[in-house]
Design a protein around this motif. Sequence first.
Motif, PDB file in Angstrom:
ATOM      1  N   TYR A 139     -25.011 -27.114  37.576  1.00 18.10           N
ATOM      2  CA  TYR A 139     -24.175 -26.739  37.824  1.00 18.10           C
ATOM      3  C   TYR A 139     -22.777 -25.957  36.959  1.00 18.10           C
ATOM      4  N   VAL A 140     -23.689 -25.838  35.612  1.00 20.15           N
ATOM      5  CA  VAL A 140     -22.201 -25.213  34.511  1.00 20.15           C
ATOM      6  C   VAL A 140     -22.782 -23.736  34.481  1.00 20.15           C
ATOM      7  N   ASP A 141     -22.093 -22.884  34.638  1.00 20.70           N
ATOM      8  CA  ASP A 141     -21.457 -21.445  34.479  1.00 20.70           C
ATOM      9  C   ASP A 141     -21.493 -20.839  33.143  1.00 20.70           C
ATOM     10  N   LEU A 142     -20.555 -21.777  32.300  1.00 23.14           N
ATOM     11  CA  LEU A 142     -20.111 -21.234  30.978  1.00 23.14           C
ATOM     12  C   LEU A 142     -20.477 -22.647  30.576  1.00 23.14           C
ATOM     13  N   GLY A 143     -21.330 -22.624  29.623  1.00 23.72           N
ATOM     14  CA  GLY A 143     -21.387 -23.831  28.694  1.00 23.72           C
ATOM     15  C   GLY A 143     -21.039 -23.497  27.475  1.00 23.72           C
ATOM     16  N   VAL A 144     -20.685 -24.687  26.517  1.00 22.13           N
ATOM     17  CA  VAL A 144     -20.298 -24.821  25.237  1.00 22.13           C
ATOM     18  C   VAL A 144     -21.157 -26.282  24.675  1.00 22.13           C
ATOM     19  N   ASP A 145     -21.991 -26.338  23.968  1.00 17.91           N
ATOM     20  CA  ASP A 145     -22.651 -27.257  22.506  1.00 17.91           C
ATOM     21  C   ASP A 145     -21.389 -27.137  21.466  1.00 17.91           C
ATOM     22  N   PHE A 146     -21.245 -28.507  21.436  1.00 20.28           N
ATOM     23  CA  PHE A 146     -20.796 -28.859  20.092  1.00 20.28           C
ATOM     24  C   PHE A 146     -21.335 -29.794  19.100  1.00 20.28           C
ATOM     25  N   ARG A 147     -21.315 -29.916  18.168  1.00 17.71           N
ATOM     26  CA  ARG A 147     -21.702 -30.933  16.911  1.00 17.71           C
ATOM     27  C   ARG A 147     -20.777 -31.991  16.882  1.00 17.71           C
ATOM     28  N   TYR A 148     -19.768 -32.610  16.627  1.00 17.24           N
ATOM     29  CA  TYR A 148     -18.486 -32.231  16.625  1.00 17.24           C
ATOM     30  C   TYR A 148     -17.519 -32.880  17.693  1.00 17.24           C
ATOM     31  N   PHE A 149     -17.695 -34.550  18.001  1.00 19.32           N
ATOM     32  CA  PHE A 149     -16.881 -34.775  19.218  1.00 19.32           C
ATOM     33  C   PHE A 149     -15.032 -34.370  18.854  1.00 19.32           C
ATOM     34  N   PHE A 150     -14.893 -33.941  17.313  1.00 19.95           N
ATOM     35  CA  PHE A 150     -13.155 -33.915  17.511  1.00 19.95           C
ATOM     36  C   PHE A 150     -13.468 -32.785  17.512  1.00 19.95           C
ATOM     37  N   ALA A 151     -13.901 -32.036  17.714  1.00 17.78           N
ATOM     38  CA  ALA A 151     -14.016 -29.397  17.627  1.00 17.78           C
ATOM     39  C   ALA A 151     -13.622 -30.098  19.748  1.00 17.78           C
ATOM     40  N   ARG A 152     -14.961 -30.628  19.969  1.00 23.75           N
ATOM     41  CA  ARG A 152     -14.682 -30.763  21.476  1.00 23.75           C
ATOM     42  C   ARG A 152     -13.870 -31.213  22.263  1.00 23.75           C
ATOM     43  N   LYS A 153     -12.900 -32.643  21.837  1.00 25.53           N
ATOM     44  CA  LYS A 153     -11.940 -32.743  22.304  1.00 25.53           C
ATOM     45  C   LYS A 153     -10.814 -31.651  22.309  1.00 25.53           C
ATOM     46  N   THR A 154     -10.810 -31.451  21.090  1.00 29.25           N
ATOM     47  CA  THR A 154      -9.930 -30.372  21.003  1.00 29.25           C
ATOM     48  C   THR A 154      -9.690 -28.903  22.086  1.00 29.25           C
ATOM     49  N   MET A 155     -11.380 -29.247  22.231  1.00 31.35           N
ATOM     50  CA  MET A 155     -11.436 -27.839  23.607  1.00 31.35           C
ATOM     51  C   MET A 155     -10.795 -28.126  24.805  1.00 31.35           C
ATOM     52  N   PHE A 156     -10.715 -29.641  24.611  1.00 35.08           N
ATOM     53  CA  PHE A 156     -10.587 -30.626  26.259  1.00 35.08           C
ATOM     54  C   PHE A 156      -8.653 -30.706  26.800  1.00 35.08           C
ATOM     55  N   VAL A 157      -8.563 -30.702  25.869  1.00 42.46           N
ATOM     56  CA  VAL A 157      -7.155 -30.582  25.218  1.00 42.46           C
ATOM     57  C   VAL A 157      -6.518 -29.765  25.735  1.00 42.46           C
ATOM     58  N   LYS A 158      -6.836 -28.243  24.920  1.00 51.28           N
ATOM     59  CA  LYS A 158      -6.729 -26.943  24.675  1.00 51.28           C
ATOM     60  C   LYS A 158      -5.944 -26.458  25.766  1.00 51.28           C
ATOM     61  N   TYR A 159      -7.345 -26.352  25.875  1.00 50.55           N
ATOM     62  CA  TYR A 159      -8.072 -25.610  27.722  1.00 50.55           C
ATOM     63  C   TYR A 159      -7.130 -25.895  28.986  1.00 50.55           C
ATOM     64  N   SER A 160      -6.494 -27.318  29.167  1.00 49.66           N
ATOM     65  CA  SER A 160      -6.445 -28.049  30.581  1.00 49.66           C
ATOM     66  C   SER A 160      -5.506 -28.479  31.264  1.00 49.66           C
TER      67      SER A 160
END
Length: 245
Positions: A139-160
């Motif tokens: 059900y994902v239309d726009l998906g981004v895969d990350f290697r590093y948790f800290f990079a992924r967590k930054t995206m959650f906070v920045k764009y939420s």
Amino acid sequence: MTPEERDRHRKGPVTLRGTQRPERTTDQRLLEEDGPGDWVHSDPWRVMRIQSEFVEGFGALAELGPAISVFGSARLGEDDPTYQCAIEIAAGIVELGYAVITGGGPGIMEAGNRGAKQAGGVSVGLGIELPHEQGMNEYVDLGVDFRYFFARKTMFVKYSSGFVVMPGGLGTLDELFEALCLMQTHKIDMFPVVLVGRAYWQGLLDWLTSAVLDSGTINPGDVDLLRVVDSAEEALEVLREAARR
């Protein structure tokens, strides 16, 4: 998860199967203390890879617009009432004019993406490299895969513009307390953090308002950063209030 999915390992944008599957994740190799001395030479190159994850994430999400992140267990499937509740919340988030961001995996993450997609909204998944592959849900239309948790967590906070936190495990708790810590220390602006399911979260709240608060290690206002609800409609009302403010 099918045997084929279990045999697949996602490493950033690269997919590995069979004998090509690594024994350790990128995060493990970055954080290990007892690695060989060549880390002196390899870590500068690692920085370039980390930089590329931020560039890819920022590039993919820069034009996303306002969004709400939905967190919850990967282990709760369609037969769990929480799954249906997450679908309803995600659909309501879309009706409020937001995109929905999840971790892109199964369980409650899938429910969040499913509700957003079925409501005609933007359904985003931020995946992560794990030893046991979960894969991006359908059900994902726009998906981004990350290697590093800290990079992924930054995206959650920045764009939420808010977090909706369904029942979940350590990963869910990690995202929850990351947001609370950033708000408490004024690293980010305040946004709504909604805990869904009072019966599930009450023990945590009792601990925070007794042992933790009584010890003086947090302020009373820190607990007030959390809003606890029992239904999809209550969760959406908290988000509406925040949007009006």
